[in-house]
Design a protein around this motif. Structure first.
Motif, PDB file in Angstrom:
ATOM      1  N   VAL A 273       0.859  -1.186   0.000  1.00  0.00           N
ATOM      2  CA  VAL A 273       0.000   0.000   0.000  1.00  0.00           C
ATOM      3  C   VAL A 273       0.889   1.228   0.000  1.00  0.00           C
ATOM      4  N   TRP A 274       0.557   2.187  -0.878  1.00  0.00           N
ATOM      5  CA  TRP A 274       1.364   3.402  -1.059  1.00  0.00           C
ATOM      6  C   TRP A 274       0.506   4.640  -0.829  1.00  0.00           C
ATOM      7  N   GLU A 275       1.146   5.664  -0.321  1.00  0.00           N
ATOM      8  CA  GLU A 275       0.518   6.974  -0.210  1.00  0.00           C
ATOM      9  C   GLU A 275       0.910   7.788  -1.435  1.00  0.00           C
ATOM     10  N   ALA A 276      -0.093   8.215  -2.194  1.00  0.00           N
ATOM     11  CA  ALA A 276       0.191   8.884  -3.459  1.00  0.00           C
ATOM     12  C   ALA A 276       0.859  10.238  -3.254  1.00  0.00           C
ATOM     13  N   ALA A 277       0.478  10.984  -2.229  1.00  0.00           N
ATOM     14  CA  ALA A 277       1.016  12.334  -2.032  1.00  0.00           C
ATOM     15  C   ALA A 277       2.512  12.310  -1.767  1.00  0.00           C
ATOM     16  N   SER A 278       2.972  11.393  -0.918  1.00  0.00           N
ATOM     17  CA  SER A 278       4.386  11.348  -0.547  1.00  0.00           C
ATOM     18  C   SER A 278       5.180  10.325  -1.357  1.00  0.00           C
ATOM     19  N   GLY A 279       4.469   9.387  -2.007  1.00  0.00           N
ATOM     20  CA  GLY A 279       5.181   8.349  -2.751  1.00  0.00           C
ATOM     21  C   GLY A 279       5.821   7.305  -1.858  1.00  0.00           C
ATOM     22  N   GLN A 280       5.400   7.209  -0.597  1.00  0.00           N
ATOM     23  CA  GLN A 280       5.977   6.257   0.358  1.00  0.00           C
ATOM     24  C   GLN A 280       5.021   5.074   0.556  1.00  0.00           C
ATOM     25  N   TRP A 281       5.618   3.891   0.737  1.00  0.00           N
ATOM     26  CA  TRP A 281       4.775   2.748   1.053  1.00  0.00           C
ATOM     27  C   TRP A 281       4.468   2.758   2.546  1.00  0.00           C
ATOM     28  N   VAL A 282       3.245   2.404   2.872  1.00  0.00           N
ATOM     29  CA  VAL A 282       2.801   2.439   4.268  1.00  0.00           C
ATOM     30  C   VAL A 282       2.467   1.048   4.803  1.00  0.00           C
ATOM     31  N   TYR A 283       2.427   0.058   3.927  1.00  0.00           N
ATOM     32  CA  TYR A 283       2.131  -1.302   4.394  1.00  0.00           C
ATOM     33  C   TYR A 283       2.691  -2.296   3.373  1.00  0.00           C
ATOM     34  N   THR A 284       3.280  -3.372   3.871  1.00  0.00           N
ATOM     35  CA  THR A 284       3.773  -4.466   3.029  1.00  0.00           C
ATOM     36  C   THR A 284       3.281  -5.789   3.596  1.00  0.00           C
ATOM     37  N   GLN A 285       2.702  -6.562   2.757  1.00  0.00           N
ATOM     38  CA  GLN A 285       2.227  -7.879   3.174  1.00  0.00           C
ATOM     39  C   GLN A 285       3.415  -8.809   3.397  1.00  0.00           C
ATOM     40  N   PRO A 286       3.386  -9.642   4.437  1.00  0.00           N
ATOM     41  CA  PRO A 286       4.496 -10.595   4.645  1.00  0.00           C
ATOM     42  C   PRO A 286       4.630 -11.535   3.454  1.00  0.00           C
ATOM     43  N   ARG A 287       5.866 -11.759   3.042  1.00  0.00           N
ATOM     44  CA  ARG A 287       6.118 -12.618   1.879  1.00  0.00           C
ATOM     45  C   ARG A 287       6.326 -14.050   2.337  1.00  0.00           C
ATOM     46  N   LEU A 288       5.637 -14.957   1.684  1.00  0.00           N
ATOM     47  CA  LEU A 288       5.773 -16.372   1.978  1.00  0.00           C
ATOM     48  C   LEU A 288       6.887 -16.973   1.127  1.00  0.00           C
ATOM     49  N   PRO A 289       7.562 -18.042   1.624  1.00  0.00           N
ATOM     50  CA  PRO A 289       8.691 -18.615   0.875  1.00  0.00           C
ATOM     51  C   PRO A 289       8.225 -19.394  -0.342  1.00  0.00           C
TER      52      PRO A 289
END
Length: 819
Positions: A273-289
């Motif tokens: 999930v990204w914030e469009a105004a700042s261009g920063q990601w605010v959430y990352t889903q845990p990656r499974l192997p």
């Protein structure tokens, strides 16, 4: 063979398909309806409609041309579905009924690659591989626009969300986004900020902002008033889809401010999930192997609050949009199924190992699917412990894993082990207690792995991470790959089968060699102990199954019948029968006592690698290279009950038929005989009617009063009778009635009348020729009799009488006769 301990063994006679787990998605577009209750996806020549709650396919929509579907789209009101095929035809569906309401040519000179409905559900845009964009009026059934100017394939089309602004957006091979004004069919703007293919276009609820994503690892926010890029967000992955979130707080996703936020899905396999105004990601889903986690599609059903993603290995994952909590999982395509097993104390689940590092667990009652990650390479083998809660898997990543299912049906990895130097191709669990397991590898060794008691505890925390297991014994067993290992029912013996054409017997737990089983001409794919006798079954690539005595290692029996390699074998019916599966796609049921193949089950189209029987032996499970998993049900008792019921019914009907003939109720008797579908019984009735003194009238009246379907059946029977000279008279009598008394139009309307007449003519001509020859012979015999008959003899002379007193002198009497 011991028949049974504690009861009489009943042989199985047949299995019937109870359920199939088949591929329903092979890549391409996926779409949810607005309510989130139905999922639409492409599977070759069909669009499948999946019910999300049950995971079952409700409809399979296939065009008449039976060509591959290249694009489809569901209207915003969920009423109309349009599909496009490689044959350049468009089909409009009433998808709930599964019927086509309209079919028309796409007019494109190449297949349609993209399709989108307008917000009003009245207009449809199609983008073709010929570089053209066309717009269709779905209500009035005509083409409204033909927009040219896009180079190469138009792989993306989208309407502006506001009906007040009739704008159409498209993207082609040049990575530019074209904005078309539908009122004057002109190109308003060409948005050129991407450097690679544009993969998605999504709009804000007010229609003023558009978000585009591309494989150039950037997402761009566009102002649709000025047609200018207002923000370029580098996302550091090739993005396949981007979704704009509603401007609402979502604390679980890091969305705390009311600004514009969007979600990306790409080759890293995680949702961010990204914030469009700042261009920063605010959430990352845990990656499974594990590989195959790349995301290829992502779509949002706003009204239902659901987010659908698709992985590169064709798994469909449904999330709650507000929290990204996993809601449902679907395995769209399993590729080559390598092994299958029943799970649970009551065999309520099945686990499937396919040509993938993921395991798929299906609940048979609800069709719910779990996708288990852990292995990093293709899983090759499975086995289940005695109670059904624990099972093990082995893979090409040179490791194995132990999995545990809780009472809610959720499965987690609780242990793992590694130590082999090549792929682990086979695994077998202990039979008496959940105490150890054995693995066999391409490194020609087997390893025995003890399980700690803590692992079996019900209080084991599944989120504490898997326990690392250590091998207790390592033994080099063969000179080539070990394809199968099996533990005896008493946990004291181990059998191994190898590509070196031999099977070996070992004593556990130290793996001491006891003997070698030699006799197969090619490598062995499976070994299996009998549950009742001291017998070992082996399945080989030479197309045979052999039974061996454990005492002297001699071959007891050989079963031949498969046309190719036998891949799996299993004992059923308390060790008195065998099930085998082979590369010919067949499953065979054998009776050991007489070496007889009782039944051949043909439902797969390729190699059947997986075969497993339930604890009660009332069901069997098979998995094959055709991507199908089939659940078979033992229908022996049902078929026997049906057969007994049929026999009883036949006896009752036969008795009724005899009574009717005795009472000379010929019409009822003939109708009953026809319903039995027994030509000989019908012939008996016809003969009984002809024996009646009033034969002609009785036969004609009886036949003419039959129903049409009964007359059709009688005509078919006449074809059979007419082939035999002993019964041809009855057939000709019935035919005479039909030909004389039925209208020609009525006769020609009979089902199969042409084939019946073609079969009747040659035999009828033969019968008439034979009768003609018989009549000629009879006439000739009569002629001979008339010719050879002696003439009538003359009457003898009347004797003379003498009335005198004395008899005449004989000499004088003779002299008195004139010469």
């Amino acid at each position: 063979m011991a028949e049974a301990a504690g009861g009489v063994c009943r042989f199985k006679a047949n299995y019937a398909v109870e359920r199939k787990i088949e591929p329903f998605y092979k890549g391409g577009k996926v779409q949810l309806d607005q309510t989130g209750q139905h999922l639409f996806c492409v599977c070759g020549t069909r669009v499948n409609v999946l019910e999300v709650a049950s995971g079952t396919v409700l409809r399979s929509l296939e065009q008449e041309d039976q060509e591959d579907i290249t694009a489809f789209d569901l209207s915003p009101d969920d009423q109309v579905l349009v599909t496009a095929s490689r044959a350049l035809l468009l089909s409009q569906w009433a998808w709930r009924e599964g019927s086509v309401t309209r079919l028309w040519k796409a007019i494109h000179t190449a297949p349609v690659a993209a399709m989108a409905f307008a917000p009003t559900s009245t207009l449809l845009a199609t983008g073709g591989c010929d570089g053209a964009v066309r717009v269709w009026d779905i209500v009035r059934h005509y083409g409204t626009h033909h927009l040219r100017g896009s180079p190469g394939v138009v792989h993306l089309v989208a309407f502006h969300p506001s009906p007040a602004r009739p704008l159409l957006f498209s993207s082609a091979a040049d990575a530019a986004i074209r904005v078309w004004a539908l009122q004057d069919q002109s190109c308003l703007a060409v948005l050129t900020a991407h450097y690679s293919a544009v993969t998605s276009l999504t709009f804000s609820t007010d229609g003023r902002t558009m978000l585009s994503s591309g494989r150039d690892k950037i997402c761009i926010v566009w102002d649709l008033q000025s047609h200018q890029a207002t923000r370029t967000v580098p996302v550091f992955e090739s993005v396949e889809a981007a979704v704009l979130f509603p401007e609402e707080p979502a604390p679980k996703l890091g969305v705390k401010s009311p600004g514009l936020h969007f979600l990306t899905a790409g080759d890293q396999g995680t949702l961010r999930v990204w914030e469009a105004a700042s261009g920063q990601w605010v959430y990352t889903q845990p990656r499974l192997p594990g590989p195959g986690r790349e995301l290829t599609h992502c779509t949002l059903a706003r009204a239902a609050g659901l987010l659908l993603t698709v992985t590169a290995d064709h798994n469909l994952l449904l999330y709650e949009a507000s929290s990204l909590q996993l809601h449902r999982q679907f395995a769209g395509y399993s590729e080559e199924v390598l092994d299958v097993r029943f799970l649970g104390p009551e065999d309520s689940h099945v686990v499937v190992a396919s040509n993938s590092p993921c395991l798929k667990v299906f609940e048979l009652h609800t069709s719910a699917c779990q996708i288990l990650h852990g292995h990093t390479d293709i899983i090759l083998g499975l086995d289940v412990f005695r109670k059904g809660w624990l099972f093990a898997s082995c893979a090409k990543d040179q490791s194995f894993r132990v999995w545990k299912m809780n009472k809610a049906g959720q499965v987690a990895c609780v242990a793992q082990g590694s130590g082999h130097t090549h792929s682990v191709g086979t695994i077998c669990c202990s039979r008496l207690k959940e105490s150890f397991l054995v693995t066999g590898s391409q490194d020609c060794t087997v390893k025995l792995w003890p399980l700690p008691e803590a692992l079996l505890s019900k209080n084991t925390a599944q989120d504490s991470g898997p326990v690392l297991l250590q091998a207790q014994v390592t033994q080099r067993c063969h000179d080539k790959d070990i394809n199968s290992v099996a533990v005896a029912p008493n946990d004291k013996l181990l059998a191994t089968g190898s590509q070196d054409r031999t099977a070996k017997l070992w004593a556990l737990p130290q793996c001491q060699l006891l003997g070698v089983f030699s006799g197969h001409r090619r490598g062995l794919w499976c070994v299996q102990f009998s549950p009742m006798d001291q017998v070992l079954a082996t399945a080989s690539a030479d197309g045979t199954v052999k039974l061996w005595a454990l005492q002297d290692f001699s071959c007891l029996k050989t079963f031949e019948g498969h046309d190719a390699s036998v891949l799996k074998v299993a004992f059923v019916s308390r060790g008195t029968q065998l099930l085998s599966s082979g590369s010919d796609g067949l499953v065979k049921l054998w009776t050991i006592k007489n070496n007889e193949c009782v039944q051949t089950l043909d439902a797969h189209e390729d190699k059947v690698w997986g075969l497993h029987c339930s604890r009660l032996e009332d069901r069997a499970l098979t998995g094959a290279s055709d991507s199908r998993v089939i659940l078979w049900k033992d229908v022996t008792e049902e078929e026997q009950a049906e057969e007994r019921a049929k026999q009883e019914e036949q006896v009752v009907k036969q008795q009724e038929l005899d009574n009717l003939l005795h009472e000379k109720r010929y019409l009822r008797a003939l109708g009953l005989a026809i319903s039995l579908d027994r030509p000989h019984t019908v012939l008996t009735v016809i003969q009984a009617i002809r024996r009646d003194p009033e034969a002609c009238e009785k036969l004609e009246a009886t036949v003419l009063r039959l129903r049409r379907d009964q007359k059709e059946a009688l005509l078919r029977f006449c074809v059979t009778w007419n082939t035999n000279s002993r019964h041809c008279h009855e057939a000709q009598a019935v035919l005479g009635v039909l030909l004389r008394r039925e209208d020609p139009e009525e006769l020609l309307a009979y089902e199969g009348v042409q084939a019946a007449l073609e079969a009747l003519l040659p035999y009828t001509e033969r019968h008439f020729q034979r009768l003609g020859r018989t009549l000629q012979a009879a006439a000739f015999l009569d002629f001979l009799w008339q010719c050879t008959k002696l003439p009538a003899l003359p009457a003898p002379p009347r004797p003379l009488t003498y009335t005198g007193a004395f008899p005449p002198d004989p000499v004088c009497f003779l002299c008195s006769i004139s010469p």
